[in-house]
Motif scaffolding. Structure first.
Motif, short mmCIF file in Angstrom:
data_model
loop_
_atom_site.label_atom_id
_atom_site.label_comp_id
_atom_site.label_asym_id
_atom_site.label_seq_id
_atom_site.Cartn_x
_atom_site.Cartn_y
_atom_site.Cartn_z
N TYR A 1 -7.34 13.75 -2.77
CA TYR A 1 -6.20 13.03 -3.33
C TYR A 1 -6.01 11.67 -2.68
O TYR A 1 -5.71 10.68 -3.34
N PHE A 2 -6.20 11.61 -1.35
CA PHE A 2 -5.77 10.43 -0.60
C PHE A 2 -6.86 9.37 -0.46
O PHE A 2 -6.54 8.17 -0.35
N VAL A 3 -8.13 9.74 -0.44
CA VAL A 3 -9.19 8.74 -0.25
C VAL A 3 -9.16 7.66 -1.35
O VAL A 3 -9.26 6.47 -1.04
N PRO A 4 -9.00 8.02 -2.64
CA PRO A 4 -8.87 6.95 -3.64
C PRO A 4 -7.67 6.05 -3.38
O PRO A 4 -7.74 4.83 -3.57
N ALA A 5 -6.57 6.64 -2.91
CA ALA A 5 -5.39 5.84 -2.61
C ALA A 5 -5.64 4.90 -1.44
O ALA A 5 -5.14 3.76 -1.43
N SER A 6 -6.41 5.34 -0.45
CA SER A 6 -6.69 4.47 0.69
C SER A 6 -7.53 3.27 0.27
O SER A 6 -7.41 2.18 0.84
N ILE A 7 -8.39 3.45 -0.74
CA ILE A 7 -9.16 2.32 -1.28
C ILE A 7 -8.22 1.31 -1.93
O ILE A 7 -8.34 0.10 -1.73
N ILE A 8 -7.25 1.81 -2.70
CA ILE A 8 -6.28 0.92 -3.35
C ILE A 8 -5.39 0.25 -2.31
O ILE A 8 -5.02 -0.92 -2.45
N MET A 9 -5.03 0.97 -1.24
CA MET A 9 -4.24 0.35 -0.18
C MET A 9 -5.02 -0.76 0.51
O MET A 9 -4.46 -1.78 0.92
N GLY A 10 -6.34 -0.56 0.65
CA GLY A 10 -7.18 -1.62 1.19
C GLY A 10 -7.20 -2.83 0.28
O GLY A 10 -7.12 -3.98 0.74
N LEU A 11 -7.29 -2.60 -1.02
CA LEU A 11 -7.20 -3.68 -2.00
C LEU A 11 -5.87 -4.41 -1.88
O LEU A 11 -5.81 -5.65 -1.93
N PHE A 12 -4.80 -3.65 -1.71
CA PHE A 12 -3.46 -4.21 -1.57
C PHE A 12 -3.36 -5.09 -0.33
O PHE A 12 -2.87 -6.23 -0.38
N ALA A 13 -3.82 -4.57 0.81
CA ALA A 13 -3.73 -5.32 2.07
C ALA A 13 -4.54 -6.61 2.01
O ALA A 13 -4.09 -7.67 2.45
N ALA A 14 -5.74 -6.54 1.44
CA ALA A 14 -6.57 -7.73 1.33
C ALA A 14 -5.97 -8.75 0.37
O ALA A 14 -6.05 -9.96 0.60
N SER A 15 -5.35 -8.28 -0.71
CA SER A 15 -4.71 -9.19 -1.66
C SER A 15 -3.52 -9.89 -1.02
O SER A 15 -3.30 -11.09 -1.23
N MET A 16 -2.73 -9.15 -0.26
CA MET A 16 -1.55 -9.74 0.35
C MET A 16 -1.90 -10.79 1.39
O MET A 16 -1.08 -11.66 1.70
N ASP A 17 -3.12 -10.73 1.92
CA ASP A 17 -3.51 -11.72 2.92
C ASP A 17 -3.59 -13.13 2.34
O ASP A 17 -3.54 -14.11 3.09
N VAL A 18 -3.71 -13.26 1.02
CA VAL A 18 -3.75 -14.60 0.43
C VAL A 18 -2.44 -15.33 0.70
O VAL A 18 -2.40 -16.55 0.81
N GLY A 19 -1.34 -14.57 0.82
CA GLY A 19 -0.06 -15.20 1.15
C GLY A 19 -0.08 -15.87 2.50
O GLY A 19 0.44 -16.98 2.68
N ARG A 20 -0.70 -15.20 3.48
CA ARG A 20 -0.82 -15.80 4.81
C ARG A 20 -1.65 -17.06 4.76
O ARG A 20 -1.31 -18.07 5.41
N ARG A 21 -2.73 -17.06 3.97
CA ARG A 21 -3.59 -18.23 3.90
C ARG A 21 -2.87 -19.38 3.19
O ARG A 21 -3.03 -20.54 3.57
#
Length: 258
Positions: free
Chosen positions: A54-74
Motif C-alpha cells: 500500500y505504502f511504497v507507491p505512496a512514497s514514490i508520489i511523496m518523492g515526486l511531491f518533495a522534488a516538485s516543491m523544491d522549485v519554490g526554493r529555487r
C-alpha cells in the motif's frame, strides 16, 4: 535567439541545478528509501492490510511531491540573488519565464520519482513497467501542478525566507494529512468530517498514489476516469501557480521589487 530557445535554455539550467545539489538529492533519497524499507515493512506487521504494497507507491508520489516543491526554493533564491532580474532582460516574456520554471520543476520531479520507481520495480512483476510508462505523462503534469504550488509560495513570500519555508511546511503537511497517502480512504472517512474526507479522496497525491497501486502493484486495468481526475486537479494547481508567479513577476517589473 527565439523565445522558445530561451525558455528551454532557462528550463535546462534550472533542471540541472536541482541535480547539482547533491546534499539535497542524498537527503530526499534517504528519506524516501527509509519510508519504503522501514516504515512500510514495520507497519506491515501491525496492520491488517499489506502495508508495504500500500505504502511504497505512496512514497514514490511523496518523492515526486518533495522534488516538485523544491522549485519554490529555487525561485525564491533566484529572486533574492538577482537571477530573475537577469533572466527578465533576456528576449523572453514573463509568461515564458513562468513556463520555463514550471517545466523544469516538473521534469526534475519526474526524473526523481522515476528513480524511486525503478527501485520499487525490484519487487514488482515485469508487466508493471508498462503500466508505469502509461502513468508517466500524467505524473509529469502532476509534477508541474505541484511546482505551481511551490511557485505560488515563492511569489507570496519571496522577500522573507523564513516565511517561505514556513508556508512550504504548512502546505506540505496539509496536503499529506488530507490525503490517502498514509491511510486507506475508509479510515479517513471514519475519523474526518465528510467534507475533509472528500478533499482527501480527490487530493492529487491520493489520486496518483491510487493509480500507482492499482496499475502497477495490483495489475488492474487502467481506468481513464482516474487518469482524467489526476489531469484535471494537476492542471488546476498548475494554472493557480502560473498565475500567481506571473502576477509576482509583473509586480516586480512595475515596482522594481516584489
Amino acid at each position: 535567439m527565439s523565445e522558445l530557445r530561451v525558455i528551454f535554455a532557462i528550463a535546462r539550467s534550472d533542471f540541472s541545478y536541482f541535480f547539482r545539489t547533491k546534499w539535497l538529492m542524498a537527503v530526499l533519497l534517504s528519506l524516501s528509501l527509509s519510508d519504503m524499507l522501514v516504515v512500510a515493512l514495520v507497519y506491515k506487521r501491525i496492520m491488517s492490510i499489506d502495508y508495504f504494497k500500500y505504502f511504497v507507491p505512496a512514497s514514490i508520489i511523496m518523492g515526486l511531491f518533495a522534488a516538485s516543491m523544491d522549485v519554490g526554493r529555487r525561485i525564491w533564491l533566484a529572486l533574492r540573488e538577482g537571477v530573475i532580474q537577469y533572466e527578465l532582460s533576456l528576449p523572453i516574456s514573463t509568461k515564458g519565464l513562468v513556463a520555463a520554471y514550471l517545466i523544469a520543476g516538473g521534469a526534475a520531479a519526474l526524473v526523481y520519482a522515476s528513480a524511486l520507481m525503478a527501485i520499487a520495480f525490484l519487487v514488482l512483476p515485469a508487466h508493471a513497467i508498462w503500466s508505469a510508462i502509461i502513468l508517466l505523462p500524467f505524473l509529469f503534469i502532476l509534477a508541474i501542478g505541484l511546482s505551481g504550488i511551490a511557485a505560488t509560495l515563492a511569489a507570496i513570500a519571496s522577500t522573507h525566507g523564513e516565511f517561505f519555508f514556513a508556508f512550504q511546511n504548512i502546505v506540505q503537511t496539509l496536503m499529506l494529512v488530507l490525503s490517502t497517502v498514509y491511510y486507506p480512504v475508509h479510515v479517513i472517512q471514519a475519523y474526518l468530517p465528510q467534507p475533509l474526507a472528500e478533499v482527501a479522496t480527490y487530493n492529487p497525491l491520493s489520486l496518483a498514489s491510487k493509480a500507482l497501486r492499482n496499475y502497477t502493484f495490483d495489475g488492474l486495468p487502467v481506468e481513464p476516469g482516474l487518469l482524467g481526475n489526476i489531469l484535471v486537479t494537476s492542471v488546476l494547481f498548475a494554472v493557480i501557480g502560473a498565475v500567481s508567479y506571473y502576477w509576482a513577476l509583473h509586480r516586480f517589473q512595475v515596482k522594481g521589487k516584489i
